[in-house]
Design a protein around this motif. Structure first.
Motif, PDB file in Angstrom:
ATOM      1  N   ASP A  99       0.825  -1.211   0.000  1.00  0.00           N
ATOM      2  CA  ASP A  99       0.000   0.000   0.000  1.00  0.00           C
ATOM      3  C   ASP A  99       0.861   1.263   0.000  1.00  0.00           C
ATOM      4  O   ASP A  99       0.541   2.253  -0.673  1.00  0.00           O
ATOM      5  CB  ASP A  99      -0.894   0.015   1.259  1.00  0.00           C
ATOM      6  CG  ASP A  99      -1.913  -1.106   1.269  1.00  0.00           C
ATOM      7  OD1 ASP A  99      -2.319  -1.546   0.180  1.00  0.00           O
ATOM      8  OD2 ASP A  99      -2.310  -1.535   2.368  1.00  0.00           O
TER       9      ASP A  99
ATOM     10  N   LEU B 143       2.202   2.730  -3.421  1.00  0.00           N
ATOM     11  CA  LEU B 143       1.297   3.233  -4.450  1.00  0.00           C
ATOM     12  C   LEU B 143       1.522   4.689  -4.835  1.00  0.00           C
ATOM     13  O   LEU B 143       1.566   5.011  -6.031  1.00  0.00           O
ATOM     14  CB  LEU B 143      -0.154   3.006  -4.025  1.00  0.00           C
ATOM     15  CG  LEU B 143      -1.214   3.442  -5.041  1.00  0.00           C
ATOM     16  CD1 LEU B 143      -1.046   2.684  -6.356  1.00  0.00           C
ATOM     17  CD2 LEU B 143      -2.610   3.246  -4.465  1.00  0.00           C
TER      18      LEU B 143
ATOM     19  N   THR C 210      -2.365  -3.775  -4.721  1.00  0.00           N
ATOM     20  CA  THR C 210      -1.711  -3.395  -3.474  1.00  0.00           C
ATOM     21  C   THR C 210      -2.173  -4.267  -2.322  1.00  0.00           C
ATOM     22  O   THR C 210      -3.335  -4.671  -2.240  1.00  0.00           O
ATOM     23  CB  THR C 210      -1.962  -1.917  -3.119  1.00  0.00           C
ATOM     24  OG1 THR C 210      -3.335  -1.746  -2.788  1.00  0.00           O
ATOM     25  CG2 THR C 210      -1.564  -1.011  -4.257  1.00  0.00           C
TER      26      THR C 210
END
Length: 484
Positions: free
Chosen positions: A368, A371, A400
């Motif tokens: 995550d 990103l 993700t």
């Protein structure tokens, strides 16, 4: 939308949220990379030479050394600085030659045969009786009577046929009474049941290449295609002797054999000590020509380097194009590289490894936290048209998750265990990887040109984009070996 799982599907969404593509570079440069990769590709020329001129590239073989020399020359022609980095040394060299086999009596049938690596040759064409591996004391006693008269080939048509009799068989081998061990492909336990008459052979790299030349194996280990094995089984049930002939032209050569990785360097303009790595393994198993394991990865690595050097790009960070050896024997080359450069692993921003065949790059699973940095890098990749005309939906997806754990069976794992963000591409397409994987069918003919052009272009865009990020790629959520 599931927590911790976010799939980027639309390039338009990325454009609305993302910084300029290619890690802060211009859209025009991304377009030039795509045009060079898709319109002027040389990836299949690399593939043709590697597979059809050099061929199989078993670690420690003359062919592997030829591939090392050739790839080094190609990188140098691009203007890259290239080094050969030694990661090991073996005591003997082994090369395969031609393999032939046939049933001579009671009928004449040509066999398709293979041998594991580091197994012995025959001394020319060797004809002899073939006898089933004894299953019990009674059949063993019967075989002993035959062995007193003549040496024979022993035949196995079921897994673990030697179980309980290995010491006895070894004794016959040491007495020079066994011409060779012949078994069906299925009895090895290595084939994929989906593919009829597939042959897979490997080899004992833990011992054979590390023994002295004088201690090399003396008895051939031969594998025959299942339909030919079924015919042998049928004939051996009759009382008539079955006569076969094999010519196995394997070669042992005394060492030492120096084992190298090929490392090509596109120097960074601003932070040259920091690096992005594009990698594949140069070695293959020896039965076919290693087209998809891993000629496809070798050639996309070469082609990504060609695309970037042809355009004269100047990445902020160094991009290393590395072709590892010894992957098939346990990630030996990449493991050696990481050990040698252990102090520099904190300077590796990312590793993009291609070693999963001839389908097309469709996804990458990231954390995550990555990103915000990577959505701009991958924006121009999401604009690519799918190389598969039948595909519907997004050409590429960034997936993700909260964390990334070490996993997989290729060279990226050597980096993952130290905490470096390292990936194998998620591929999509109709070609089943298990068809060619380590089999007699892993040849140039199963490589898909459109997919290779796409993959090399994706790799070039991703490597250059990550190399041009303002900061190194975050390691938040990247777990080392043993972390939870």
């Amino acid at each position: 939308m599931l927590p911790g799982l976010f799939v980027l599907l639309l390039a338009s969404v990325l454009h609305a949220q993302a910084p300029a593509p290619v890690g802060g570079g211009s859209e025009a440069l991304a377009d030039r990379i795509k045009k060079e990769g898709l319109d002027n590709s040389q990836v299949m020329q690399w593939q043709d030479y590697l597979c059809n001129h050099i061929g199989q590239r078993l670690t420690g073989s003359f062919n592997y050394d030829r591939a090392v020399t050739w790839t080094k020359q190609q990188f140098e022609k691009m203007g890259l600085a290239v080094t050969l980095e030694e990661w090991g040394e073996w005591r003997v060299r082994w090369d395969r030659g031609q393999w032939t086999g046939r049933m001579v009596k009671p009928q004449q049938v040509e066999f398709q045969v293979a041998t594991p690596a580091w197994t012995a040759p025959t001394k020319g064409e060797v004809r002899g009786r073939i006898v089933a591996m004894p299953a019990d004391a009674k059949s063993a006693k019967k075989l002993v009577k035959i062995l007193k008269k003549e040496p024979v080939y022993l035949f196995e048509d079921r897994p673990r046929a030697r179980q309980g009799r290995a010491q006895e068989v070894q004794g016959w081998i040491e007495q020079g009474r066994i011409l060779g061990i012949v078994q069906t492909a299925t009895s090895t336990g290595l084939t994929d049941k989906r593919f009829k008459n597939q042959i897979r052979v490997f080899g004992d790299s833990r011992r054979a290449p590390k023994r002295d030349y004088a201690l090399r194996p003396k008895t051939p280990q031969i594998v025959v295609r299942d339909d030919h094995g079924a015919l042998l089984t049928k004939r051996l049930k009759s009382r008539r002797p079955v006569i076969v002939e094999f010519d196995i032209r394997n070669r042992f050569t005394p060492g030492p054999v120096v084992l190298n990785n090929v490392v090509a360097r596109l120097e960074g303009s601003a932070r040259p000590k920091e690096a992005v790595i594009v990698s594949a393994h140069l070695d293959s198993w020896h039965q076919a020509t290693g087209a998809t394991d891993n000629g496809t990865g070798v050639c996309t690595t070469l082609e990504a380097a060609r695309i970037l050097t042809t355009l004269g790009v100047k990445p902020k960070r160094t991009i290393l194009f590395i072709l590892f050896g010894g992957e098939e024997q346990g990630l030996l080359g990449s493991g050696g590289y990481v050990k040698r450069h252990r102090a520099d692993m904190n300077l590796v921003s990312a590793v993009f490894n291609h070693d999963n065949g001839t389908n097309w790059a469709h996804s990458l699973t990231i954390t995550d936290a990555m990103l915000p940095q990577l959505k701009g890098v991958f924006a121009p990749i999401l604009e690519l048209k799918s190389p598969d005309k039948k595909h519907r939906g997004a050409t590429f997806e960034l997936i993700t998750k909260p964390t990334m754990k070490p996993g997989g069976g290729s060279d990226h794992v050597s980096f993952q265990v130290t905490g470096v963000p390292a990936w194998q591409w998620g591929l999509k397409g109709p070609r089943p990887y298990g068809y060619g994987w380590h089999s007699q069918w892993d040849t140039y003919s199963i490589v898909v040109p459109e997919y290779q052009r796409h993959n090399a272009t994706v790799i070039a865009l991703a490597a250059f984009g990550v190399a041009n990020l303002d900061k190194m790629l975050t390691r938040e959520g990247v777990l080392r070996r043993g972390q939870k």
